[in-house]
Scaffold this motif. Structure first.
Motif, PDB file in Angstrom:
ATOM      1  N   ALA A 205     -20.576 -39.174   7.353  1.00 26.95           N
ATOM      2  CA  ALA A 205     -21.635 -39.371   8.342  1.00 26.95           C
ATOM      3  C   ALA A 205     -22.774 -38.383   8.154  1.00 26.95           C
ATOM      4  N   THR A 206     -23.987 -38.894   8.238  1.00 22.15           N
ATOM      5  CA  THR A 206     -25.184 -38.068   8.130  1.00 22.15           C
ATOM      6  C   THR A 206     -26.345 -38.764   8.814  1.00 22.15           C
ATOM      7  N   THR A 207     -27.320 -37.982   9.227  1.00 21.89           N
ATOM      8  CA  THR A 207     -28.582 -38.531   9.704  1.00 21.89           C
ATOM      9  C   THR A 207     -29.724 -38.125   8.769  1.00 21.89           C
ATOM     10  N   ASN A 208     -29.371 -37.457   7.693  1.00 21.25           N
ATOM     11  CA  ASN A 208     -30.374 -36.944   6.759  1.00 21.25           C
ATOM     12  C   ASN A 208     -30.158 -37.594   5.396  1.00 21.25           C
ATOM     13  N   PHE A 209     -30.991 -38.586   5.086  1.00 23.09           N
ATOM     14  CA  PHE A 209     -30.838 -39.315   3.835  1.00 23.09           C
ATOM     15  C   PHE A 209     -31.901 -38.928   2.809  1.00 23.09           C
ATOM     16  N   GLY A 210     -32.323 -37.678   2.853  1.00 21.51           N
ATOM     17  CA  GLY A 210     -33.230 -37.165   1.838  1.00 21.51           C
ATOM     18  C   GLY A 210     -32.449 -36.534   0.698  1.00 21.51           C
ATOM     19  N   MET A 211     -33.137 -35.782  -0.107  1.00 18.00           N
ATOM     20  CA  MET A 211     -32.559 -34.956  -1.162  1.00 18.00           C
ATOM     21  C   MET A 211     -31.601 -35.733  -2.062  1.00 18.00           C
ATOM     22  N   ALA A 366     -22.641 -48.349   3.845  1.00 17.92           N
ATOM     23  CA  ALA A 366     -22.381 -49.043   5.105  1.00 17.92           C
ATOM     24  C   ALA A 366     -23.601 -49.050   6.020  1.00 17.92           C
ATOM     25  N   THR A 367     -24.408 -48.001   5.943  1.00 22.41           N
ATOM     26  CA  THR A 367     -25.597 -47.890   6.803  1.00 22.41           C
ATOM     27  C   THR A 367     -26.879 -48.254   6.089  1.00 22.41           C
ATOM     28  N   ASP A 368     -26.762 -48.733   4.845  1.00 27.18           N
ATOM     29  CA  ASP A 368     -27.943 -48.988   4.019  1.00 27.18           C
ATOM     30  C   ASP A 368     -28.876 -47.782   4.024  1.00 27.18           C
ATOM     31  N   PHE A 369     -28.280 -46.621   3.790  1.00 25.63           N
ATOM     32  CA  PHE A 369     -29.003 -45.366   3.713  1.00 25.63           C
ATOM     33  C   PHE A 369     -29.813 -45.098   4.999  1.00 25.63           C
ATOM     34  N   GLY A 370     -29.123 -45.305   6.137  1.00 25.16           N
ATOM     35  CA  GLY A 370     -29.708 -44.973   7.424  1.00 25.16           C
ATOM     36  C   GLY A 370     -30.508 -46.077   8.085  1.00 25.16           C
ATOM     37  N   ARG A 371     -30.591 -47.238   7.460  1.00 20.50           N
ATOM     38  CA  ARG A 371     -31.398 -48.329   8.025  1.00 20.50           C
ATOM     39  C   ARG A 371     -30.663 -49.093   9.129  1.00 20.50           C
ATOM     40  N   ARG A 372     -29.328 -48.954   9.199  1.00 22.52           N
ATOM     41  CA  ARG A 372     -28.581 -49.631  10.261  1.00 22.52           C
ATOM     42  C   ARG A 372     -27.452 -48.729  10.732  1.00 22.52           C
ATOM     43  N   ALA A 373     -26.900 -49.042  11.886  1.00 19.20           N
ATOM     44  CA  ALA A 373     -25.832 -48.224  12.455  1.00 19.20           C
ATOM     45  C   ALA A 373     -24.570 -48.341  11.626  1.00 19.20           C
ATOM     46  N   ALA A 374     -23.754 -47.303  11.668  1.00 20.60           N
ATOM     47  CA  ALA A 374     -22.507 -47.314  10.908  1.00 20.60           C
ATOM     48  C   ALA A 374     -21.569 -48.354  11.501  1.00 20.60           C
TER      49      ALA A 374
END
Length: 374
Positions: A205-211, A366-374
């Motif tokens: 789980a993460t909310t940071n999909f950078g780096m 699963a989240t499409d790199f933060g685009r949808r909820a887990a």
């Protein structure tokens, strides 16, 4: 019983750290700095943040144990009047400053307004609490990348260099730590320097999909299978739960002050860009990644990309390439022996990226790199 003033509770690391602090018997409660229009809005922001760190049924209970301090890093005394400032300082036993603006695309003065000036205000609160007789610790969360453009092995007690920095975030955090060394030597200060912080090791789980996630996203979607960088470049990655566990353990009663710790994978634990590319290829399949010299890419390939690519592929390439390519071209190694020994005494060890890399990718997919909820 101790009362902690914590900044960064709505940030990636801060929410996990808040949950761990509140689980400690000796901590009475947390005063947390939050930007908000009123107390109700502040409590809503805190509860929303905590839902990323703990199950929903626990988030509300933890949020209720935190007292919001409505303010801003960029304002003197965080925007509090003198009476509120002194009242906060009088009840503060520990200051843990974890808030920062971590964007790579901000200009330097913006970064300084958050990361340097905000640090100065946290130190001012710690000093006022010390004057009022209540301060036991002042802990500051920096970054291992104060090392900037160095390519050698960096010790935990090292800071000063003239190698330069990859972006204003690194430079402003370097300047903030240098300011602390010069102006906060009279405070019970400890510094924690995480490296690249990724999702939880157990859930991804993460909310940071950078780096790290930026080149993986390009690879996973088949948009770009060429790594702009050297396969030998070392990359130091740590999961967010390790960082929170480490700071929690190393700031517990009886732990020393006046120490700088690298919360990193260390010289032996860092992986190479080539290894990460191989792991991504094993997970997603398809053609193995190729590698391209960064100077060649920026001079000859990037202009073509800007001219002829359209849609989401172009947007993702442009958004990340400028800021993340330097981390794929060369990085230092971080000696973490002091932190490793101290954490081993607490039963904590940094997991190797091979142990949880597929878990990170499971969550990202699963989240499409933060685009949808887990």
């Amino acid at each position: 019983m101790a009362r902690v003033f914590l900044t960064g509770v709505t940030g990636f690391v801060g929410r996990y750290l808040a949950a761990r602090l509140l689980a400690r018997d000796e901590i009475e409660g947390l005063d947390v700095l939050v930007r908000a229009k009123d107390v109700a809005h502040a409590r809503e922001r805190i509860a929303t943040s905590m839902r990323f760190a703990v199950p929903d049924d626990e988030a509300e209970a933890l949020a209720a144990k935190m007292e919001p301090v409505i303010g801003d890093l960029r304002s003197e005394r965080f925007g509090l009047d003198e009476e509120a400032w002194d009242a906060l300082a009088a009840r503060t036993d520990r200051v843990l400053h974890g808030a920062a603006n971590v964007r790579f695309d901000q200009d330097l003065e913006d970064a300084r307004s958050y990361n340097v000036f905000g640090t100065e205000q946290a130190a001012a609160l710690a000093r006022r609490a010390q004057e009022l007789g209540g301060l036991s610790r002042f802990d500051w969360v920096g970054t291992a990348f104060v090392a900037g453009l160095r390519r050698d092995t960096v010790g935990e007690d090292e800071l000063v260099h003239d190698a330069g920095w990859k972006n204003p975030y690194e430079q402003s955090k370097y300047e903030a730590e240098a300011w602390l060394r010069e102006h906060a030597a009279d405070l019970p200060l400890s510094v924690f320097r995480p490296s690249i912080v990724v999702g939880e090791s157990g859930s991804g789980a993460t909310t940071n999909f950078g780096m790290l996630y930026w080149p993986i996203k390009l690879y996973a979607k088949g948009w770009w299978r060429t790594v702009v960088g050297s396969p030998k470049t070392p990359v130091d990655i740590v999961p967010v739960d390790f960082v929170a566990d480490a700071i929690d353990a190393l700031t517990a009663p009886g732990q020393p002050v006046g120490v700088t710790y690298h919360l990193t994978s260390g010289v032996d634990g860092a992986v190479s860009i080539g290894e990460l590319a191989s792991l991504a290829n094993d997970y997603f399949g398809g053609r193995p990644a190729k590698f391209m010299d960064p100077d060649f890419f920026l001079r000859w390939v990037r202009p073509v990309v800007d001219l002829f690519l359209w849609g989401p592929r172009r947007k993702v390439l442009q958004a990340g390439g400028r800021f993340f390519i330097p981390y794929m071209s060369g990085n230092p190694l971080f000696d973490n022996r002091k932190a490793r020994v101290a954490l081993e005494e607490q039963g904590i060890a940094v997991p190797h990226v091979h142990q949880y890399f597929s878990t990170l990718l499971d969550y990202a997919k699963a989240t499409d790199f933060g685009r949808r909820a887990a």
